[in-house]
Design a protein around this motif. Structure first.
Motif, PDB file in Angstrom:
ATOM      1  N   UNK A 151      11.785 -37.804  -2.351  1.00  0.00           N
ATOM      2  CA  UNK A 151      10.874 -38.161  -1.260  1.00  0.00           C
ATOM      3  C   UNK A 151       9.547 -37.406  -1.300  1.00  0.00           C
ATOM      4  N   UNK A 152       9.349 -36.581  -2.342  1.00  0.00           N
ATOM      5  CA  UNK A 152       8.082 -35.845  -2.432  1.00  0.00           C
ATOM      6  C   UNK A 152       6.970 -36.814  -2.829  1.00  0.00           C
ATOM      7  N   UNK A 153       5.920 -36.871  -2.009  1.00  0.00           N
ATOM      8  CA  UNK A 153       4.810 -37.793  -2.293  1.00  0.00           C
ATOM      9  C   UNK A 153       3.463 -37.066  -2.407  1.00  0.00           C
ATOM     10  N   UNK A 154       3.451 -35.808  -2.060  1.00  0.00           N
ATOM     11  CA  UNK A 154       2.187 -35.064  -2.121  1.00  0.00           C
ATOM     12  C   UNK A 154       2.492 -33.593  -2.368  1.00  0.00           C
ATOM     13  N   UNK A 155       1.482 -32.879  -2.827  1.00  0.00           N
ATOM     14  CA  UNK A 155       1.647 -31.426  -3.016  1.00  0.00           C
ATOM     15  C   UNK A 155       0.394 -30.739  -2.512  1.00  0.00           C
ATOM     16  N   UNK A 156       0.595 -29.575  -1.928  1.00  0.00           N
ATOM     17  CA  UNK A 156      -0.539 -28.789  -1.421  1.00  0.00           C
ATOM     18  C   UNK A 156      -0.398 -27.372  -1.948  1.00  0.00           C
ATOM     19  N   UNK A 157      -1.511 -26.795  -2.370  1.00  0.00           N
ATOM     20  CA  UNK A 157      -1.510 -25.392  -2.773  1.00  0.00           C
ATOM     21  C   UNK A 157      -2.310 -24.606  -1.739  1.00  0.00           C
ATOM     22  N   UNK A 158      -1.694 -23.567  -1.218  1.00  0.00           N
ATOM     23  CA  UNK A 158      -2.403 -22.634  -0.340  1.00  0.00           C
ATOM     24  C   UNK A 158      -2.175 -21.241  -0.905  1.00  0.00           C
ATOM     25  N   UNK A 159      -3.055 -20.851  -1.792  1.00  0.00           N
ATOM     26  CA  UNK A 159      -2.932 -19.547  -2.446  1.00  0.00           C
ATOM     27  C   UNK A 159      -4.311 -18.932  -2.512  1.00  0.00           C
ATOM     28  N   UNK A 160      -4.657 -18.386  -3.677  1.00  0.00           N
ATOM     29  CA  UNK A 160      -6.005 -17.848  -3.865  1.00  0.00           C
ATOM     30  C   UNK A 160      -7.016 -18.953  -3.556  1.00  0.00           C
ATOM     31  N   UNK A 161      -6.741 -20.140  -4.096  1.00  0.00           N
ATOM     32  CA  UNK A 161      -7.560 -21.321  -3.787  1.00  0.00           C
ATOM     33  C   UNK A 161      -6.706 -22.323  -3.034  1.00  0.00           C
ATOM     34  N   UNK A 162      -7.303 -23.471  -2.729  1.00  0.00           N
ATOM     35  CA  UNK A 162      -6.508 -24.509  -2.066  1.00  0.00           C
ATOM     36  C   UNK A 162      -6.869 -25.886  -2.624  1.00  0.00           C
ATOM     37  N   UNK A 163      -5.855 -26.769  -2.607  1.00  0.00           N
ATOM     38  CA  UNK A 163      -6.051 -28.106  -3.161  1.00  0.00           C
ATOM     39  C   UNK A 163      -4.839 -28.954  -2.788  1.00  0.00           C
ATOM     40  N   UNK A 164      -4.969 -30.286  -3.018  1.00  0.00           N
ATOM     41  CA  UNK A 164      -3.839 -31.182  -2.761  1.00  0.00           C
ATOM     42  C   UNK A 164      -3.853 -32.325  -3.769  1.00  0.00           C
ATOM     43  N   UNK A 165      -2.670 -32.868  -4.028  1.00  0.00           N
ATOM     44  CA  UNK A 165      -2.525 -34.043  -4.898  1.00  0.00           C
ATOM     45  C   UNK A 165      -1.528 -34.973  -4.228  1.00  0.00           C
ATOM     46  N   UNK A 166      -1.609 -36.255  -4.552  1.00  0.00           N
ATOM     47  CA  UNK A 166      -0.663 -37.203  -3.954  1.00  0.00           C
ATOM     48  C   UNK A 166      -0.522 -38.425  -4.844  1.00  0.00           C
ATOM     49  N   UNK A 167       0.494 -39.216  -4.549  1.00  0.00           N
ATOM     50  CA  UNK A 167       0.752 -40.418  -5.333  1.00  0.00           C
ATOM     51  C   UNK A 167      -0.012 -41.580  -4.683  1.00  0.00           C
ATOM     52  N   UNK A 168      -0.894 -42.194  -5.464  1.00  0.00           N
ATOM     53  CA  UNK A 168      -1.705 -43.304  -4.946  1.00  0.00           C
ATOM     54  C   UNK A 168      -1.265 -44.605  -5.629  1.00  0.00           C
ATOM     55  N   UNK A 169      -1.467 -45.733  -4.967  1.00  0.00           N
ATOM     56  CA  UNK A 169      -1.215 -47.020  -5.620  1.00  0.00           C
ATOM     57  C   UNK A 169      -2.380 -47.265  -6.578  1.00  0.00           C
ATOM     58  N   UNK A 170      -2.059 -47.619  -7.804  1.00  0.00           N
ATOM     59  CA  UNK A 170      -3.114 -47.727  -8.828  1.00  0.00           C
ATOM     60  C   UNK A 170      -4.187 -48.740  -8.427  1.00  0.00           C
ATOM     61  N   UNK A 171      -3.762 -49.829  -7.762  1.00  0.00           N
ATOM     62  CA  UNK A 171      -4.794 -50.831  -7.422  1.00  0.00           C
ATOM     63  C   UNK A 171      -5.665 -50.398  -6.244  1.00  0.00           C
ATOM     64  N   UNK A 172      -5.361 -49.263  -5.661  1.00  0.00           N
ATOM     65  CA  UNK A 172      -6.225 -48.746  -4.592  1.00  0.00           C
ATOM     66  C   UNK A 172      -7.228 -47.726  -5.147  1.00  0.00           C
TER      67      UNK A 172
END
Ligand code: BGC
Length: 498
Positions: free
Chosen positions: A245-266
């Motif tokens: 069920x994991x669909x996104x990831x977030x990093x909160x460390x020295x820096x910060x960022x996020x990634x997620x699963x997108x529909x390719x046609x979007x």
């Protein structure tokens, strides 16, 4: 005693009482004279950093809007929305021995993992952590990559019998490189810019895989980079390996960022063939998000102006571990200068940029002792400020609270922005879960920060919708994730498992 004597005694007593009263009043005035400007600075900070839920909703909406813009065209937004070339996440079928190299903070890690498919999973793993000497973070490209390749070569040389690489097979590596990179394939990508205090000559615009490969060759290390991934992508892959069920990831460390699963046609800016899975993982590079809705102060402005990357990574500079302690230092410095907060002199160490690190801020913020002993000790040890009063220590905690909670609430708003983009911000009927894999020392160790983030998600999503959203701490997801992606992009066929 004669009459004169009595009178004198009375006058003296009165004078003494008067003197005592004057002293008390003078002290009170002096102390209210001292505390009034302190209170004014803190009040102003509190007002400027305020994040009422209405403002957070504006931030979340702005995040969603920028996500669309960044997906529409290259350079369409401050949010780069980078295509990761990961269109399939780990399934559990991955097998074999793979390596990972994780570079992105003050340390880097090397890892070997023996993957055993659905049955064996991560059968065995070993890692080593090496800290990067500060001069290499601002030196030349070859020096940094040679240092890394040498550590990797030593790590490979120390391999025991229980890790098994079939004869004739080249070692394969998942390279987690936690900076913005523009990729044109899963195993190559050019550095867009450095962040988090790195500033190395000659790497921007270069293919970091080629840089690492050349350095490995110089070390005589026969190893191939099979996957180049951002830490958010590694965390997402590692998270999915353990939880579907994991669909996104977030990093909160020295820096910060996020990634997620997108529909390719979007993804209008994607001109390649549509992946079979119909999906593509996007590295948002949300650290570079900015919006007029962000609550910022003069301290943030000055921090940004004096940083290695002015005008860049504005969201990151409000939220992440590299900067929270530095914002605190700037507020304390102003109090010392304008309100004699630490006495008549400004403590010299307080003038040193980045001397107050976020772990120290966190230790002070979590101090629950009656006399705030930890605050006192840290102020003394780190800043050379002895003998602080309880009142002073309380004010320090109040400032930590304002800065940390602003960061945590903004990070929560960012997550809500992603949930909106993928249509998961409302209550689900079928009992489904939306899992966000979270990594990073700030989230892991700064409890007040992580609790505040969780509460804010609830506040923004409402009780029902938030009950299906799970933030799952994935310690070292990014290392395993990179090795898993190296496996699924191996040059050798992965055995088909039944
Ligand atoms: C980098 C990102 C990275 C994040 C967390 C940011 O400074 O730009 O690529 O994912 O830090 O490590």
């Amino acid at each position: 005693m004669g009459k004169v004597g009595v009178t004198t005694a009375v006058v003296c007593a009165a004078a003494a009482a008067c003197a005592v009263t004057a002293l008390v009043v003078r002290n009170r005035m002096r102390s209210s004279g001292k505390w009034a400007p302190v209170a004014a600075v803190v009040k102003e900070l509190e007002e400027r950093c305020a994040t009422p839920v209405g403002k957070l909703r504006q931030v979340a909406d702005a995040m969603t809007v920028e996500m669309h813009a960044g997906l529409a065209s290259e350079g369409g937004s401050k949010l780069k929305m980078l295509i990761s070339y990961v269109d399939n996440l780990p399934t559990g079928d991955e097998t074999g021995l793979f390596y990972a190299l994780d570079l992105g903070g003050t340390n880097f890690r090397v890892l070997r993992v023996q993957l055993g498919g659905k049955e064996g999973r991560v059968a065995k793993q070993e890692f080593e952590e090496v800290s990067i000497p500060p001069h290499l973070m601002v030196g030349g490209s070859d020096e940094l990559f040679d240092f890394i390749a040498l550590a990797l070569a030593k790590f490979v040389a120390s391999e025991g019998e229980d890790f098994h690489l079939p004869v004739g097979r080249q070692r394969e590596l998942g390279f987690t490189f936690s900076f913005p990179v523009r990729q044109i394939s899963i195993a190559s990508g050019t550095l867009i810019k450095w962040t988090k205090g790195f500033n190395i000559d000659g790497t921007v615009g270069e293919d970091v895989v080629a840089e690492l490969t050349r350095a490995m060759e110089r070390q005589g290390l026969d190893m191939r980079v099979s996957a180049l991934v951002n830490d958010t992508i590694g965390t997402l892959a590692g998270g999915r390996y353990y939880d579907n069920d994991v669909v996104a990831a977030v990093i909160l460390g020295t820096g910060t960022n996020a990634a997620y699963v997108e529909r390719a046609h979007a993804i209008p800016k994607w001109h390649g063939l549509l992946p079979k899975s119909g999906e593509m993982v996007i590295n948002m590079e949300w650290g570079n998000f900015r919006s007029s809705h962000l609550p910022t102060t003069d301290y943030d402005q000055a921090l940004d102006n004096e940083s290695l990357n002015p005008g860049e990574q504005i969201f990151e500079k409000l939220i992440s571990g590299m900067y929270l302690g530095e914002i605190l230092r700037r507020v304390l410095l102003r109090l010392a200068k304008e309100a004699s907060f630490f006495g008549d002199c400004v403590p010299p160490k307080l003038e040193v940029p980045f001397i107050l690190r976020t772990p120290v801020m966190s230790a002070m913020h979590h101090d629950t002792s009656a006399d705030l002993k930890v605050v006192g000790t840290k102020l003394n040890e780190v800043l050379g400020i002895p003998d602080t009063s309880l009142k002073t220590r309380k004010v320090v905690i109040q400032i930590c609270d304002i800065i940390a909670k602003r960061g945590a609430r903004l990070a929560a708003a960012g997550i809500v922005g992603i949930l909106k983009k993928i249509g998961r911000d409302n209550a689900v009927k079928d009992g489904g879960r939306t899992v966000i894999a979270m990594d990073g020392g700030l989230y892991e160790h700064y409890t007040i920060f992580s609790e505040c983030l969780q509460c804010t998600l609830k506040e923004m999503l409402g009780e029902e919708a938030s009950s299906s959203v799970v933030v799952k701490l994935a310690s070292d997801g990014s290392g395993i994730g990179a090795a898993l992606l190296a496996a699924s992009h191996s040059q050798y066929l992965q055995p088909v498992l039944s």
